[in-house]
Design a protein around this motif. Structure first.
Motif, mmCIF file in Angstrom:
data_model
loop_
_atom_site.group_PDB
_atom_site.id
_atom_site.type_symbol
_atom_site.label_atom_id
_atom_site.label_comp_id
_atom_site.label_asym_id
_atom_site.label_seq_id
_atom_site.Cartn_x
_atom_site.Cartn_y
_atom_site.Cartn_z
ATOM 1 N N THR A 114 -26.452 39.910 -43.929
ATOM 2 C CA THR A 114 -24.770 39.353 -43.984
ATOM 3 C C THR A 114 -23.994 39.310 -43.283
ATOM 4 O O THR A 114 -24.238 39.695 -42.080
ATOM 5 C CB THR A 114 -24.416 41.283 -44.865
ATOM 6 O OG1 THR A 114 -24.708 42.559 -43.316
ATOM 7 C CG2 THR A 114 -25.304 40.998 -46.522
ATOM 8 N N ILE A 115 -23.206 39.134 -43.134
ATOM 9 C CA ILE A 115 -22.022 38.273 -41.593
ATOM 10 C C ILE A 115 -21.096 39.451 -42.342
ATOM 11 O O ILE A 115 -20.545 38.886 -42.986
ATOM 12 C CB ILE A 115 -21.785 36.707 -42.157
ATOM 13 C CG1 ILE A 115 -23.294 36.135 -41.218
ATOM 14 C CG2 ILE A 115 -20.748 36.729 -40.881
ATOM 15 C CD1 ILE A 115 -23.029 34.652 -41.647
ATOM 16 N N ASN A 116 -20.778 40.493 -41.698
ATOM 17 C CA ASN A 116 -19.764 41.574 -42.199
ATOM 18 C C ASN A 116 -18.387 41.358 -42.165
ATOM 19 O O ASN A 116 -18.051 39.497 -40.919
ATOM 20 C CB ASN A 116 -19.818 42.732 -41.309
ATOM 21 C CG ASN A 116 -19.793 43.065 -39.928
ATOM 22 O OD1 ASN A 116 -19.079 42.415 -39.247
ATOM 23 N ND2 ASN A 116 -19.545 44.336 -39.799
ATOM 24 N N ASP A 117 -17.274 41.694 -42.315
ATOM 25 C CA ASP A 117 -15.676 41.119 -42.506
ATOM 26 C C ASP A 117 -15.052 40.942 -40.525
ATOM 27 O O ASP A 117 -15.019 40.428 -40.238
ATOM 28 C CB ASP A 117 -14.869 41.673 -43.026
ATOM 29 C CG ASP A 117 -15.148 41.330 -45.008
ATOM 30 O OD1 ASP A 117 -16.394 40.244 -44.680
ATOM 31 O OD2 ASP A 117 -14.766 42.571 -45.806
ATOM 32 N N SER A 118 -15.872 42.003 -40.066
ATOM 33 C CA SER A 118 -15.298 41.955 -38.461
ATOM 34 C C SER A 118 -15.989 40.734 -37.807
ATOM 35 O O SER A 118 -15.288 40.199 -36.729
ATOM 36 C CB SER A 118 -15.816 42.821 -38.165
ATOM 37 O OG SER A 118 -15.334 44.630 -38.848
ATOM 38 N N ALA A 119 -16.964 40.198 -38.071
ATOM 39 C CA ALA A 119 -17.809 39.391 -37.400
ATOM 40 C C ALA A 119 -17.043 38.339 -38.242
ATOM 41 O O ALA A 119 -16.807 37.117 -37.363
ATOM 42 C CB ALA A 119 -18.922 39.481 -37.649
ATOM 43 N N ARG A 120 -16.929 37.722 -39.227
ATOM 44 C CA ARG A 120 -16.149 37.156 -39.988
ATOM 45 C C ARG A 120 -14.766 36.516 -39.271
ATOM 46 O O ARG A 120 -14.183 36.396 -38.940
ATOM 47 C CB ARG A 120 -16.079 37.092 -41.180
ATOM 48 C CG ARG A 120 -17.383 36.508 -41.688
ATOM 49 C CD ARG A 120 -17.351 36.737 -43.591
ATOM 50 N NE ARG A 120 -19.127 37.297 -43.984
ATOM 51 C CZ ARG A 120 -19.450 35.829 -44.916
ATOM 52 N NH1 ARG A 120 -18.373 34.828 -45.110
ATOM 53 N NH2 ARG A 120 -20.372 35.894 -45.357
ATOM 54 N N THR A 121 -14.177 37.966 -39.094
ATOM 55 C CA THR A 121 -12.895 37.554 -38.416
ATOM 56 C C THR A 121 -12.552 37.101 -37.308
ATOM 57 O O THR A 121 -12.206 36.415 -36.763
ATOM 58 C CB THR A 121 -11.907 38.991 -38.116
ATOM 59 O OG1 THR A 121 -11.832 39.284 -39.675
ATOM 60 C CG2 THR A 121 -10.684 39.069 -38.300
ATOM 61 N N TYR A 122 -13.474 37.872 -36.259
ATOM 62 C CA TYR A 122 -14.272 37.444 -35.087
ATOM 63 C C TYR A 122 -13.453 36.155 -34.706
ATOM 64 O O TYR A 122 -13.214 35.471 -34.017
ATOM 65 C CB TYR A 122 -15.085 38.898 -34.161
ATOM 66 C CG TYR A 122 -15.051 38.038 -33.090
ATOM 67 C CD1 TYR A 122 -14.122 38.995 -31.920
ATOM 68 C CD2 TYR A 122 -15.732 37.309 -31.997
ATOM 69 C CE1 TYR A 122 -14.020 38.883 -30.520
ATOM 70 C CE2 TYR A 122 -16.286 36.761 -31.053
ATOM 71 C CZ TYR A 122 -15.321 37.654 -30.300
ATOM 72 O OH TYR A 122 -15.133 37.547 -28.784
ATOM 73 N N ILE A 123 -14.866 35.792 -36.316
ATOM 74 C CA ILE A 123 -15.324 34.285 -35.443
ATOM 75 C C ILE A 123 -13.924 32.971 -35.624
ATOM 76 O O ILE A 123 -14.089 32.380 -34.948
ATOM 77 C CB ILE A 123 -16.225 33.946 -36.266
ATOM 78 C CG1 ILE A 123 -18.043 34.544 -35.948
ATOM 79 C CG2 ILE A 123 -17.163 32.129 -36.216
ATOM 80 C CD1 ILE A 123 -19.142 34.351 -37.236
ATOM 81 N N ARG A 124 -13.550 33.506 -37.083
ATOM 82 C CA ARG A 124 -12.191 32.592 -37.203
ATOM 83 C C ARG A 124 -10.903 32.828 -36.004
ATOM 84 O O ARG A 124 -10.474 32.246 -35.739
ATOM 85 C CB ARG A 124 -12.190 32.940 -38.786
ATOM 86 C CG ARG A 124 -12.331 33.124 -39.974
ATOM 87 C CD ARG A 124 -11.871 33.214 -41.203
ATOM 88 N NE ARG A 124 -12.750 32.666 -41.989
ATOM 89 C CZ ARG A 124 -13.350 33.744 -43.152
ATOM 90 N NH1 ARG A 124 -12.960 35.182 -42.033
ATOM 91 N NH2 ARG A 124 -13.601 33.738 -43.462
ATOM 92 N N ASN A 125 -10.955 33.732 -35.457
ATOM 93 C CA ASN A 125 -10.117 33.998 -34.316
ATOM 94 C C ASN A 125 -10.664 33.933 -32.903
ATOM 95 O O ASN A 125 -9.572 32.973 -32.540
ATOM 96 C CB ASN A 125 -9.306 35.445 -33.990
ATOM 97 C CG ASN A 125 -9.115 36.468 -35.550
ATOM 98 O OD1 ASN A 125 -8.409 35.649 -36.174
ATOM 99 N ND2 ASN A 125 -8.885 37.858 -35.657
ATOM 100 N N ASN A 126 -11.501 33.447 -33.009
ATOM 101 C CA ASN A 126 -11.830 33.634 -31.279
ATOM 102 C C ASN A 126 -12.968 31.973 -31.166
ATOM 103 O O ASN A 126 -13.019 30.867 -29.684
ATOM 104 C CB ASN A 126 -12.308 34.090 -30.905
ATOM 105 C CG ASN A 126 -11.830 35.479 -30.103
ATOM 106 O OD1 ASN A 126 -11.449 36.313 -29.707
ATOM 107 N ND2 ASN A 126 -12.030 36.531 -31.473
#
Length: 185
Positions: A114-126
């Motif tokens: 899985t790609i957890n929500d924290s990783a997805r958010t980090y990718i989206r923000n950075n």
């Protein structure tokens, strides 16, 4: 019999790439699919191209990691940020004509967990902040969905097909891709 997602989870990064993702992309009807994993990959484990709904070629790459992608520990997405930026920033020779310089239009972050929500958010923000709409996610659930439903819906795989890692590449080589224009994943 294990389901597709369960069969994907124990795979090595190499097996996920070679035995599942490359054949799956070919079965989806991509124009070109190449395994680029290695020292000179620049964040691009797999290259693929497809024709979009307006008839233009879209050059894409997949960045693959084994297991889950999180924002902590060994699988911390921050450890891979430079590779993701390289995937977008580094020009490469167009594999369709072996002449034109191109860049990846989209980069898929893939894993067999899985790609957890924290990783997805980090990718989206950075990452996506600099490349809006061009970062996509491909986790075990989505890969299983594509194999179990999308390839069957398109008529690429028979409705009776039961996924098995060994043999998936062979069955994908035998089928005629029935990919509609307008995207792959």
């Amino acid at each position: 019999m294990p389901n597709t997602r369960t069969a994907l989870i124990p795979l090595s990064e190499n097996d996920l790439r070679v035995k599942v993702l490359v054949p799956m992309l070919r079965a989806l009807g991509c124009r070109k699919v190449e395994d680029w994993q290695g020292a000179q990959e620049n964040g691009k484990d797999i290259y693929f191209a497809y024709i979009d709904i307006l008839g233009d070629v879209q050059h894409c790459c997949i960045f693959i990691k084994q297991g889950d992608i999180t924002k902590s520990g060994v699988t911390d997405i921050r450890r891979y940020e430079a590779q993701l930026r390289e995937a977008f920033n580094n020009e490469f020779t167009n594999p369709l004509d072996n002449a034109t310089p191109v860049r990846a239009g989209s980069v898929y972050v893939a894993c067999n967990g899985t790609i957890n929500d924290s990783a997805r958010t980090y990718i989206r923000n950075n990452i996506e902040l600099h490349f809006p709409g061009r970062v996509r996610f491909l986790d075990a659930d989505k890969i299983a969905y594509i194999i179990d439903f999308e390839l069957v819906r398109r008529g690429t795989l028979p409705s009776s097909y039961v996924f098995a890692v060994d043999g998936f590449a062979d069955i994908c080589e035998k089928v005629k891709p029935n990919a509609p224009t307008g995207g792959v994943l």
